[in-house]
Design an enzyme around this catalytic site. Structure first.
Site, PDB file in Angstrom:
ATOM      1  N   GLY A 259       0.835  -1.207  -0.008  1.00  6.41           N
ATOM      2  CA  GLY A 259      -0.065   0.102  -0.082  1.00  6.41           C
ATOM      3  C   GLY A 259       0.725   1.324  -0.166  1.00  6.41           C
ATOM      4  O   GLY A 259       0.718   2.130  -0.638  1.00  6.41           O
ATOM      5  N   ARG A 260       1.882   1.504   0.890  1.00 11.68           N
ATOM      6  CA  ARG A 260       2.675   2.414   1.085  1.00 11.68           C
ATOM      7  C   ARG A 260       3.682   2.643  -0.172  1.00 11.68           C
ATOM      8  O   ARG A 260       4.402   3.699  -0.184  1.00 11.68           O
ATOM      9  CB  ARG A 260       3.343   2.583   2.250  1.00 11.68           C
ATOM     10  CG  ARG A 260       4.219   1.515   3.035  1.00 11.68           C
ATOM     11  CD  ARG A 260       4.439   1.420   4.271  1.00 11.68           C
ATOM     12  NE  ARG A 260       5.018   0.086   4.609  1.00 11.68           N
ATOM     13  CZ  ARG A 260       4.502  -1.006   5.257  1.00 11.68           C
ATOM     14  NH1 ARG A 260       3.217  -1.238   5.014  1.00 11.68           N
ATOM     15  NH2 ARG A 260       5.198  -1.996   5.224  1.00 11.68           N
ATOM     16  N   GLU A 345       5.755   2.401   9.283  1.00  9.95           N
ATOM     17  CA  GLU A 345       4.982   1.402   8.930  1.00  9.95           C
ATOM     18  C   GLU A 345       5.952   0.281   8.319  1.00  9.95           C
ATOM     19  O   GLU A 345       5.632  -0.968   8.540  1.00  9.95           O
ATOM     20  CB  GLU A 345       3.750   1.573   8.074  1.00  9.95           C
ATOM     21  CG  GLU A 345       2.905   0.531   8.159  1.00  9.95           C
ATOM     22  CD  GLU A 345       1.395   0.882   7.318  1.00  9.95           C
ATOM     23  OE1 GLU A 345       0.703   1.338   8.156  1.00  9.95           O
ATOM     24  OE2 GLU A 345       1.408   0.573   6.113  1.00  9.95           O
TER      25      GLU A 345
HETATM   26  O1  F6P Z   1      -3.795   0.015   8.056  1.00 12.77           O
HETATM   27  C1  F6P Z   1      -2.850   0.055   7.506  1.00 12.77           C
HETATM   28  C2  F6P Z   1      -3.153  -0.114   6.263  1.00 12.77           C
HETATM   29  O2  F6P Z   1      -3.073  -1.605   5.666  1.00 12.77           O
HETATM   30  C3  F6P Z   1      -1.928   0.203   5.195  1.00 12.77           C
HETATM   31  O3  F6P Z   1      -0.664  -0.436   4.977  1.00 12.77           O
HETATM   32  C4  F6P Z   1      -2.425   0.661   3.745  1.00 12.77           C
HETATM   33  O4  F6P Z   1      -1.812   1.441   3.126  1.00 12.77           O
HETATM   34  C5  F6P Z   1      -4.031   1.296   4.384  1.00 12.77           C
HETATM   35  O5  F6P Z   1      -4.084   0.344   5.592  1.00 12.77           O
HETATM   36  C6  F6P Z   1      -5.143   1.283   3.289  1.00 12.77           C
HETATM   37  O6  F6P Z   1      -5.399  -0.034   3.110  1.00 12.77           O
HETATM   38  P1  F6P Z   1      -6.302  -0.313   1.633  1.00 12.77           P
HETATM   39  O7  F6P Z   1      -5.574   0.358   0.420  1.00 12.77           O
HETATM   40  O8  F6P Z   1      -6.343  -1.873   1.542  1.00 12.77           O
HETATM   41  O9  F6P Z   1      -7.788   0.355   1.964  1.00 12.77           O
END
Ligand code: F6P
Length: 537
Positions: A259-260, A345
């Protein structure tokens, strides 16, 4: 551990010396500024204002080599499953790889799919920008990206950073489950000309799905078919379809993009809508140029490696628990927030890849604000507080406002002045002379002078670039991504999972029915039970 101990021993020997002395001041006779600066494609990283010397650098490089950094780097680029706790490859680099690249995961070349999705995304971007894809009330004027964490911070940061290149619809980013965020964002928008992007890798994140529902209800007030003005970015294509979004407007990616680390692909849709496909491509080129440098430059001249080694020196060796990121570039105002997720993170872990407790501190606390604003807020502590905060300055040679060149020079002089002040400080003798010149004498002179002493000898680095272009932004972000990777390899941790976010999510789900009065608080600690009672009262 012995290599690490050698570093600790070296630090113990040099900790009290003056960094300024390493330059052979006043005229920099030692060539330190040049030797402790590395330049890549118009970007310069100066780490000479740190207490790292040739011996320290040698020991840090040995640490990197001892951690098998080069082999692990190639394993990442080659698509090996280095995210071991989730059994996933880590391939955000594939999203910006060149046209001829072949990247295989489980024996399959993933690049054709990457290129196909990017081409579809660019077609959609062009259609929105030229009006051939329109809302139910005409050309799209506003886009609301609903996402959180990696599905928000990167694109939101980059959209602000690249605003001089924006000629598309206005971009808005909604992340917080606090209804205030979406309410304030939607208040002045017209549902008939607004496009909503639901950006979620998992398409299950409670904040994002709740805000998406709210946006749908808002749109329904004026638009008969809200789903026609929704698009989605996700790895969970079954869930986007179930949510009613036409697959033609769904842009997928795979679980090997964390995600990041995801703004290089479809999660960057908001950026592409704002600045257009050509500028987005330039952003990718910048990232790719940094990838090429990272893979080919010797460790001692490798910018991400050096940035990581400086970070390790300050955090794990010197024991400075935080790191300030100070962009003298207003358009990088969200960079510190973005880096908080990227670095904390990724490297805020307490056990090694094997599940063994770490014998040293994990990644640092990252924080910051743009200069010069920070100077009038927290720099007091940075200069005179009892804790040392290593500072990372970022600055462009040229602004985008040609008619405000004098302001840019003022900005740059402030940036350089801060790193100089941190290095040099002001001695008691100097402070006394200043106050004596103002007419103070005796005890009062001494007392007042002591308040005006700057200990100096505080480390900082400077990352300087020509101008904040899409290419430069791509370089900067890839640089920080690889820094996180190098730090993670040397610490022996998995930088690509994030189990530490799970417990709070689970407890929040369990608390919600208690707050609604549908469940009792048995089993809760006294404080939490009392707070639930307060919220319900
Ligand atoms: O809560 C942390 C997390 O899992 C992050 O690593 C991620 O970027 C974010 O939540 C959003 O997740 P998603 O793109 O699945 O909604």
């Amino acid at each position: 551990m012995t290599k690490f101990q050698a570093l600790l021993d070296h630090h113990a020997k040099v900790a009290d010396r003056k960094i300024l002395g390493l330059f052979g001041a006043p005229n920099g006779k030692t060539g330190r500024a040049q030797n402790f600066t590395v330049t890549v494609d118009g970007m310069l990283f100066d780490y000479s204002k740190t207490n790292i010397d040739e011996t320290g650098l040698g020991l840090l490089l040995e640490l990197a080599e001892g951690a098998d950094l080069q082999a692990k780097r190639e394993a990442m680029f080659a698509g090996e499953k280095i995210n071991e706790t989730e059994g996933r490859a880590v391939l955000h680099t594939a999203l910006r790889a060149g046209d001829s690249a072949v990247v295989t995961v489980d024996g399959r070349d993933v690049m054709p799919e990457v290129r196909t999705v990017r081409a579809r995304m660019f077609d959609f971007v062009r259609a929105v920008r030229d009006g051939s894809f329109a809302g139910q009330g005409g050309k799209i004027t506003d886009v609301v990206n609903i996402g959180i964490g990696g599905s928000d911070l990167g694109p939101a940061m980059a959209t602000i950073a690249l605003s001089p290149f924006a000629k598309g619809p206005r971009l808005h980013y909604v992340s917080n489950v606090d209804g205030a965020h979406i309410a304030d964002t939607l208040r002045d928008l017209n549902p008939e000309t607004t496009l909503v992007i639901v950006a979620s890798k998992t398409f299950t994140t409670i904040e994002t799905m709740t805000n998406a529902d709210t946006a749908k209800r808002w749109m329904r007030q004026k638009v008969s078919e809200p789903a026609r003005q929704f698009c989605a970015v996700s790895t969970a294509l079954d869930k986007t379809t179930a949510y009613g979004i036409d697959p033609a407007r769904v842009f997928g990616f795979e679980d090997w993009v964390g995600g990041r680390y995801s703004m290089w692909g479809p999660i960057g849709l908001g950026i592409a809508l704002a600045v257009g496909p050509e500028a987005f491509e330039e952003f990718l080129w910048g990232g790719r140029a940094m990838d090429d440098h990272f893979r080919s430059a010797p460790l001692a001249r490798n910018m991400p490696v050096l940035l990581a080694l400086v970070g390790l020196w300050h955090n794990q060796v010197c024991g400075h628990a935080t790191r300030a990121v100070l962009p003298y570039d207003q358009r990088l105002s969200r960079l510190p927030a973005y880096l908080q997720q990227l670095e904390m993170e990724s490297n805020g872990k307490r056990v090694s890849m094997d599940g063994v407790d770490l014998p040293y501190a994990s990644g640092p606390v990252v924080w910051g604000e743009p200069g010069t604003n920070g100077q009038h807020a927290f720099y007091q502590l940075i200069h005179q507080g009892t804790r040392v905060v290593p500072c990372e300055f970022l600055v462009a040679k040229k602004g985008h406002e040609a008619d405000l060149r004098h302001q840019h020079l003022l900005l740059v002089s402030n940036c350089l002045a801060q790193s100089e002040a941190l290095l040099r400080g002001r001695s008691l003798d100097e402070a006394t002379a200043i106050m004596a010149a103002k007419g103070l004498t005796g005890d009062e002179l001494d007392r007042q002078a002591r308040h005006r002493v700057f200990p100096g000898n505080r480390p900082s680095t400077t990352l300087a670039y020509e101008q904040l272009t899409p290419f430069a932004l791509g370089q900067i972000i890839a640089l920080y991504e690889h820094r996180v990777f190098v730090e993670g390899v040397i610490l022996g941790i998995n930088s690509y999972d994030q189990w530490g976010v799970e417990l709070g999510k689970e407890l929040a789900l369990a608390l919600q029915p208690m707050l609604e009065g549908r469940a009792g608080t048995e089993g809760k600690d006294g404080s939490t039970a009392a707070l639930v009672a307060w919220a319900r009262s």
